[in-house]
Design a protein around this motif. Structure first.
Motif, PDB file in Angstrom:
ATOM      1  N   VAL A 187       0.818  -1.206   0.000  1.00  7.03           N
ATOM      2  CA  VAL A 187       0.000   0.000   0.000  1.00  7.03           C
ATOM      3  C   VAL A 187       0.855   1.261   0.000  1.00  7.03           C
ATOM      4  N   GLU A 188       1.811   1.341   0.927  1.00  8.93           N
ATOM      5  CA  GLU A 188       2.629   2.557   1.014  1.00  8.93           C
ATOM      6  C   GLU A 188       3.496   2.739  -0.233  1.00  8.93           C
ATOM      7  N   LYS A 189       3.903   1.652  -0.834  1.00  6.08           N
ATOM      8  CA  LYS A 189       4.739   1.730  -2.035  1.00  6.08           C
ATOM      9  C   LYS A 189       3.936   2.159  -3.257  1.00  6.08           C
ATOM     10  N   ASP A 190       2.730   1.617  -3.417  1.00  2.00           N
ATOM     11  CA  ASP A 190       1.967   1.820  -4.641  1.00  2.00           C
ATOM     12  C   ASP A 190       0.953   2.959  -4.545  1.00  2.00           C
ATOM     13  N   MET A 191       0.706   3.446  -3.330  1.00  2.00           N
ATOM     14  CA  MET A 191      -0.378   4.404  -3.162  1.00  2.00           C
ATOM     15  C   MET A 191       0.054   5.623  -2.371  1.00  2.00           C
ATOM     16  N   SER A 192      -0.619   6.724  -2.653  1.00  2.00           N
ATOM     17  CA  SER A 192      -0.508   7.924  -1.826  1.00  2.00           C
ATOM     18  C   SER A 192      -1.673   7.910  -0.854  1.00  2.00           C
ATOM     19  N   ILE A 193      -1.417   8.284   0.383  1.00  2.00           N
ATOM     20  CA  ILE A 193      -2.433   8.195   1.432  1.00  2.00           C
ATOM     21  C   ILE A 193      -2.706   9.586   1.993  1.00  2.00           C
ATOM     22  N   LYS A 194      -3.995   9.930   2.059  1.00  2.00           N
ATOM     23  CA  LYS A 194      -4.376  11.232   2.599  1.00  2.00           C
ATOM     24  C   LYS A 194      -5.467  11.051   3.637  1.00  2.00           C
ATOM     25  N   LYS A 195      -5.202  11.564   4.844  1.00  4.31           N
ATOM     26  CA  LYS A 195      -6.189  11.483   5.911  1.00  4.31           C
ATOM     27  C   LYS A 195      -7.044  12.737   5.887  1.00  4.31           C
ATOM     28  N   LEU A 196      -8.368  12.543   5.954  1.00  3.28           N
ATOM     29  CA  LEU A 196      -9.308  13.657   5.988  1.00  3.28           C
ATOM     30  C   LEU A 196      -9.689  13.977   7.428  1.00  3.28           C
ATOM     31  N   SER A 197     -10.106  15.194   7.680  1.00  2.18           N
ATOM     32  CA  SER A 197     -10.344  15.654   9.063  1.00  2.18           C
ATOM     33  C   SER A 197     -11.722  15.244   9.559  1.00  2.18           C
ATOM     34  N   ALA A 198     -11.971  13.948   9.548  1.00  2.00           N
ATOM     35  CA  ALA A 198     -13.284  13.444   9.940  1.00  2.00           C
ATOM     36  C   ALA A 198     -13.546  13.571  11.433  1.00  2.00           C
ATOM     37  N   GLU A 199     -12.489  13.765  12.233  1.00  2.00           N
ATOM     38  CA  GLU A 199     -12.677  13.878  13.681  1.00  2.00           C
ATOM     39  C   GLU A 199     -13.270  15.229  14.079  1.00  2.00           C
TER      40      GLU A 199
ATOM     41  N   ASN B  15     -32.900   1.136  18.391  1.00  2.00           N
ATOM     42  CA  ASN B  15     -33.104   1.740  19.697  1.00  2.00           C
ATOM     43  C   ASN B  15     -33.226   3.246  19.526  1.00  2.00           C
ATOM     44  N   PRO B  16     -34.088   3.922  20.296  1.00  2.00           N
ATOM     45  CA  PRO B  16     -34.252   5.367  20.127  1.00  2.00           C
ATOM     46  C   PRO B  16     -32.995   6.175  20.423  1.00  2.00           C
ATOM     47  N   ASN B  17     -32.027   5.571  21.117  1.00  2.00           N
ATOM     48  CA  ASN B  17     -30.795   6.278  21.446  1.00  2.00           C
ATOM     49  C   ASN B  17     -29.606   5.573  20.802  1.00  2.00           C
ATOM     50  N   LEU B  18     -28.948   6.269  19.900  1.00  2.00           N
ATOM     51  CA  LEU B  18     -27.832   5.709  19.151  1.00  2.00           C
ATOM     52  C   LEU B  18     -26.614   6.611  19.300  1.00  2.00           C
ATOM     53  N   SER B  19     -25.457   5.993  19.533  1.00  2.00           N
ATOM     54  CA  SER B  19     -24.186   6.721  19.527  1.00  2.00           C
ATOM     55  C   SER B  19     -23.193   5.945  18.678  1.00  2.00           C
ATOM     56  N   PHE B  20     -22.472   6.652  17.824  1.00  2.00           N
ATOM     57  CA  PHE B  20     -21.387   6.002  17.101  1.00  2.00           C
ATOM     58  C   PHE B  20     -20.249   6.978  16.890  1.00  2.00           C
ATOM     59  N   TRP B  21     -19.064   6.406  16.685  1.00  2.00           N
ATOM     60  CA  TRP B  21     -17.839   7.167  16.578  1.00  2.00           C
ATOM     61  C   TRP B  21     -17.166   6.853  15.243  1.00  2.00           C
ATOM     62  N   ILE B  22     -16.593   7.870  14.609  1.00  2.00           N
ATOM     63  CA  ILE B  22     -15.863   7.693  13.353  1.00  2.00           C
ATOM     64  C   ILE B  22     -14.515   8.401  13.470  1.00  2.00           C
ATOM     65  N   ARG B  23     -13.480   7.738  12.977  1.00  2.00           N
ATOM     66  CA  ARG B  23     -12.154   8.363  12.981  1.00  2.00           C
ATOM     67  C   ARG B  23     -11.319   7.779  11.840  1.00  2.00           C
ATOM     68  N   ASN B  24     -10.216   8.476  11.577  1.00  2.31           N
ATOM     69  CA  ASN B  24      -9.236   8.007  10.577  1.00  2.31           C
ATOM     70  C   ASN B  24      -9.866   7.727   9.213  1.00  2.31           C
ATOM     71  N   LEU B  25     -10.620   8.712   8.753  1.00  3.84           N
ATOM     72  CA  LEU B  25     -11.157   8.629   7.389  1.00  3.84           C
ATOM     73  C   LEU B  25     -10.002   8.915   6.426  1.00  3.84           C
ATOM     74  N   THR B  26      -9.663   7.907   5.625  1.00  5.39           N
ATOM     75  CA  THR B  26      -8.435   7.960   4.821  1.00  5.39           C
ATOM     76  C   THR B  26      -8.722   7.593   3.376  1.00  5.39           C
ATOM     77  N   VAL B  27      -8.071   8.321   2.465  1.00  6.45           N
ATOM     78  CA  VAL B  27      -8.221   8.057   1.034  1.00  6.45           C
ATOM     79  C   VAL B  27      -6.917   7.481   0.496  1.00  6.45           C
ATOM     80  N   TYR B  28      -7.020   6.453  -0.335  1.00  7.49           N
ATOM     81  CA  TYR B  28      -5.870   5.792  -0.953  1.00  7.49           C
ATOM     82  C   TYR B  28      -5.888   6.093  -2.448  1.00  7.49           C
ATOM     83  N   TYR B  29      -4.816   6.757  -2.912  1.00 10.35           N
ATOM     84  CA  TYR B  29      -4.728   7.159  -4.315  1.00 10.35           C
ATOM     85  C   TYR B  29      -3.706   6.296  -5.044  1.00 10.35           C
ATOM     86  N   ASN B  30      -4.000   5.970  -6.291  1.00 14.03           N
ATOM     87  CA  ASN B  30      -3.011   5.309  -7.136  1.00 14.03           C
ATOM     88  C   ASN B  30      -1.918   6.312  -7.487  1.00 14.03           C
ATOM     89  N   LYS B  31      -0.677   5.870  -7.375  1.00 19.44           N
ATOM     90  CA  LYS B  31       0.442   6.746  -7.745  1.00 19.44           C
ATOM     91  C   LYS B  31       0.585   6.805  -9.260  1.00 19.44           C
TER      92      LYS B  31
END
Length: 854
Positions: free
Chosen positions: A693-705, A838-854
């Motif tokens: 992955v690191e060799k073949d792709m460019s990685i960009k993290k988006l500010s999903a937090e 359920n009427p009460n829901l909580s969820f967490w999201i982090r490390n939203l990352t995009v993988y680009y072909n070099k």
């Protein structure tokens, strides 16, 4: 031509759409003795009074579906004398009651439709219907108003509908709970099939739910392909199904996670085994692929075909509940897929086609809501919701419009969903042409009218008429023509599942149809130049031409003009070209079992963390010959197979160990055999190799937090915050329990510098909690949207593994999952979310990352 028999179960059919406290419900007091309160043109309109209700003379009034009064009078001595009405035209009617001694609420609904003796059933016809008796119409002790014999009533109504084929389902795991322990009458299947066969009808049977004993590593599908082959070979010739099941489907909506969580290559292997089993027992049986439903079709569909599925079905099978405005694009996508894989000549059936136009039910039914699987712990509404009269007319309008449109686009058969009563979405969404007391809605009469007008007619094409009007031309067997015509309403022009619809706005349009000049001799042979106008629910009216022109006013509700001659279509019927497919050995099927070296982040891709991964290949021989051959590998990487040649005995398999060594981040392998000199079908598995992955792709993290990056999109009250302990955005949702429609899909709008051009994939981490039921999520999707439009923007719904209370990393392979023709660079926003219980829901999201072909 088989003789059609009508078996009317003598039942008391009860209905109520409105309750008046202290009043007697009209439909509880009156019995018709007809299935669904549906009379035929050969039946006397006779009504009986419930002798348990004491009353004097009754004043009655009957209105047609347009609310015109068509009959009224006094029902004298109802406790002893029946009420008999003069003959009424075909149509849908309501009878209201008045009495000086008591109050009545609601009405008695009834219909008049074409008698089966006046029909010639076209078994190859276009118009079909989901009946779903096995799971929806068996005896329900909680339904106090269900007919005494609901299965018989439903079968009678199937006949009265005039459809060409009726879809039902069965559960493999109930028929064969243990090896060699067969129960063909599970869910009363034998009785139901006999009811259909006795009425001269035919079925399309779908089966799903593999028994646990057929599984080893799969979650939903069988691993044992011989067990699947054995089941299908016996099912289609069993006494239960042989007489009436003319087509079979393996599985239902396997492209969504809720129905099948196993990958495409495993499903393709199962489709092959199921097909071969059916054909071994009955070569003439029609075999469909498991019904697909995503719109637009996702990469899962392409992966099925990459794995050779095109050779293992006779009919391509799809479902849709999309608005009409999306039909053209969906059919274009389907035809493109079939053409790409040399299957363009295979007919297309939609085995489910239903409406969301009318929205959630607006009235309380008398039926309490019974929680369904997935509703555990969820507050439910006390009563199932039912359509009001306007919503019932929307469905009546929908049916002919949907089916005629589908036929005009080249679909070979369309099944409306559904005849039997059904509620989903926590009891709020009402389906069905029948209410829970089994009285027929106006839409049933609309369907029966459609089939009586067009089931034996040949579709010629679109007919050119005024703007805002749609017209479709048919030729009858006697050489005359019928024109189906309507004015465009919200259904035709709004691209939304649940638009605001006012059925009182009829969208009336005055149109003129030019009648071609006829020769003197033609007019001499046919002196009767009257034409007939049939409204949406079956009433006939005469039409006369003036100076070779027919002038009339049409509205949103389809009508039929018959006895025409000489009209020409402007847009003709779609006909696919014959496809030339390679002549392969279908009886050899290759199935892979991946070791724990691999994970399955997507139904279209495997993932490999190490620099190599082990697997085994099962090579099945579904023939009565000894097969000798080899396996060939193509793809990115290397596949080491620990055996070069194979000899496989009839109806046996061999298993060979293998090792895959990727050579790039997006690797893949395809395995194809050559046995007895012929190629076999393919096995193809894409692989995401982490070590590249690191060799073949460019990685960009988006500010999903960052909470400010997210936009609210939910059926509840959604709030965002930053959770420092989890280093994630936290999404809290509180739902309104009364609405009982729980979903949360917050939107992440991409900035200008966050283009997904050249992106091959997206990953994110997610976890979720909802009360004590933290692991039950009805659906979970990653949505890639090409419009910056809240909730309804166009895009693709890509299912991902359902969340849990523990963090899990999800990888969405855009290069595999996106619909063909959809470009990653066009994606403008992402939705990540789920359904809840359920009427009460909580969820967490982090490390939203995009993988680009070099």
């Amino acid at each position: 031509m088989r003789v059609l028999k009508l078996y009317f179960a003598s039942v008391c059919l009860l209905a109520s759409l409105s309750l008046l406290e202290g009043a007697t419900e009209a439909s509880l007091a009156v019995k018709t003795g007809q299935p669904g309160n549906v009379y035929t043109t050969q039946k006397e309109l006779a009504f009986e009074w419930d002798k348990n209700i004491k009353t004097g003379d009754i004043e009655y009034e009957v209105k047609d579906w347009q609310k015109n009064s068509v009959a009224k009078g006094i029902w004298k001595n109802p406790e002893t004398d029946s009420l008999k009405l003069e003959t009424l035209p075909r149509g849908y009617y309501t009878m209201t009651l008045k009495s000086s001694s008591q109050e009545f609420s609601g009405y008695v609904p009834f219909s008049v439709v074409t008698d089966p003796s006046e029909r010639t059933v076209n078994y190859d016809g276009f118009f079909a219907l989901n009946v779903m008796q096995t799971c929806l119409s068996r005896k329900d002790t909680s339904n106090k108003r269900q007919p005494e014999k609901p299965l018989e009533v439903t079968a009678d109504l199937a006949l009265l509908s005039g459809g060409s084929m009726f879809r039902d389902m069965s559960y493999w795991q109930l028929i064969l709970k243990k090896p060699d322990t067969w129960d063909w009458n599970a869910m009363e299947a034998t009785h139901i099939s006999k009811l259909i066969a006795d009425r001269g009808l035919q079925s399309c049977m779908m089966f799903e739910k593999a028994p646990d004993w057929t599984k080893k590593t799969s979650k939903d599908l069988p691993d044992d392909l011989f067990a699947l082959y054995d089941f299908t070979s016996k099912a289609c010739v069993s006494p239960t199904y042989k007489a009436n099941a003319y087509a079979w489907e393996f599985w239902n909506e396997e492209d969504i996670e809720s129905y099948c969580s196993d990958p495409a290559w495993d499903f393709a292997a199962c489709q092959k085994a199921a097909y071969l089993g059916f054909k071994s027992a009955n070569p003439d049986i029609k075999v469909l692929n498991g019904s697909l439903c995503q719109n637009p079709p996702t990469g899962f569909v392409y992966k099925l075909f990459d794995n050779g599925m095109a050779d293992y079905f006779d009919v391509f099978n799809y479902h849709t509940y999309s608005p009409f405005m999306q039909y053209d694009k969906l059919l274009s996508d389907i035809k493109s897929i079939l053409a790409k894989y040399n299957a363009a000549d295979k007919p297309i059936w939609f085995t489910e086609n239903g409406s969301d136009y009318e929205g959630l039910g607006k009235l309380d039914s008398y039926m309490p809501y019974r929680a369904r699987k997935g509703d555990e712990g969820k507050p439910v509404i006390p009563f199932r919701k039912e359509h009001d009269s306007d919503q019932e007319l929307i469905i009546a309008e929908f049916i002919p419009k949907a089916q005629i449109r589908m036929q005009s686009m080249g679909v070979a058969r369309d099944f409306f969903f559904v005849l039997s009563p059904l509620n989903e979405r926590g009891g709020t969404k009402s389906w069905g042409l029948l209410r829970y007391d089994y009285t027929a809605k106006p839409a049933f009469t609309s369907y029966s009218t459609l089939t009586s007008q067009l089931s034996n007619a040949k579709y010629l094409g679109r007919y050119s008429t005024d703007a805002g009007v749609q017209a479709y031309l048919y030729e009858q067997s006697n050489g005359t023509q019928t024109l189906a015509v309507w004015s465009e309403s919200e259904l035709d022009t709004i691209n939304a599942r649940n638009p605001q619809i006012d059925v009182n706005n009829r969208f009336e349009k005055k149109i003129t149809i030019k009648i071609p000049e006829r020769s003197f001799f033609a007019r001499l042979l046919d002196m009767n130049e009257d034409y007939t106008l049939t409204d949406m629910l079956g009433k006939n009216s005469p039409l006369k031409a003036d100076n070779n022109e027919l002038t009339l006013t049409v509205n949103r509700f389809p009508c039929y003009i018959s006895k025409l001659k000489g009209l020409s279509a402007t847009a003709t019927f779609y006909e696919a070209k014959k496809s030339a497919r390679e002549n392969i050995d279908k009886t050899i099927v290759i199935k892979a079992t991946l070791s724990q070296d691999f994970t399955i982040p997507s139904k279209t891709m495997a993932a490999l963390e190490k620099n190599k991964g082990s697997l085994s290949l099962d090579i099945y021989n579904f023939s009565d010959e000894i097969k000798k051959g080899t396996l060939a590998f193509t793809g990115k990487g290397k596949l080491n197979i620990k055996q070069e040649e194979f000899v496989i005995q009839p109806m046996q398999k061999v298993t060979v160990e293998a090792e895959f060594i990727p050579d790039s981040a997006l690797s893949d392998f395809t395995v194809q055999g050559i046995f007895n000199g012929k190629k076999t079908s393919r096995l193809q598995i894409p692989v995401l190799a982490a070590t590249f992955v690191e060799k073949d792709m460019s990685i960009k993290k988006l500010s999903a937090e960052s909470p400010e990056r997210w936009r609210k999109n939910s059926s509840g009250d959604m709030q965002f915050s930053y959770d420092a302990s989890e280093k994630a955005v936290k999404v809290n949702v509180k739902f309104d329990a009364a609405k009982n429609d729980y979903w949360a899909y917050p939107e992440f709008v991409l900035k200008d510098d966050e283009t997904l051009k050249n992106a091959s994939g997206v990953s994110f981490e997610i976890k979720a909690l909802q009360g004590e039921n933290s692991t039950v999520f009805p659906h979970s999707n990653f949505m890639a949207v090409t419009e910056n439009i809240k909730e309804t923007g166009k895009g693709a719904w890509l299912p991902y593994k359902k969340p849990s209370k523990e963090w899990q990393k999800i990888f969405i392979p855009l290069s595999q999952d996106l619909p063909k023709g959809m470009k990653a660079e066009d994606i403008k926003l992402l939705r990540i979310g789920m359904g809840a219980i359920n009427p009460n829901l909580s969820f967490w999201i982090r490390n939203l990352t995009v993988y680009y072909n070099k």
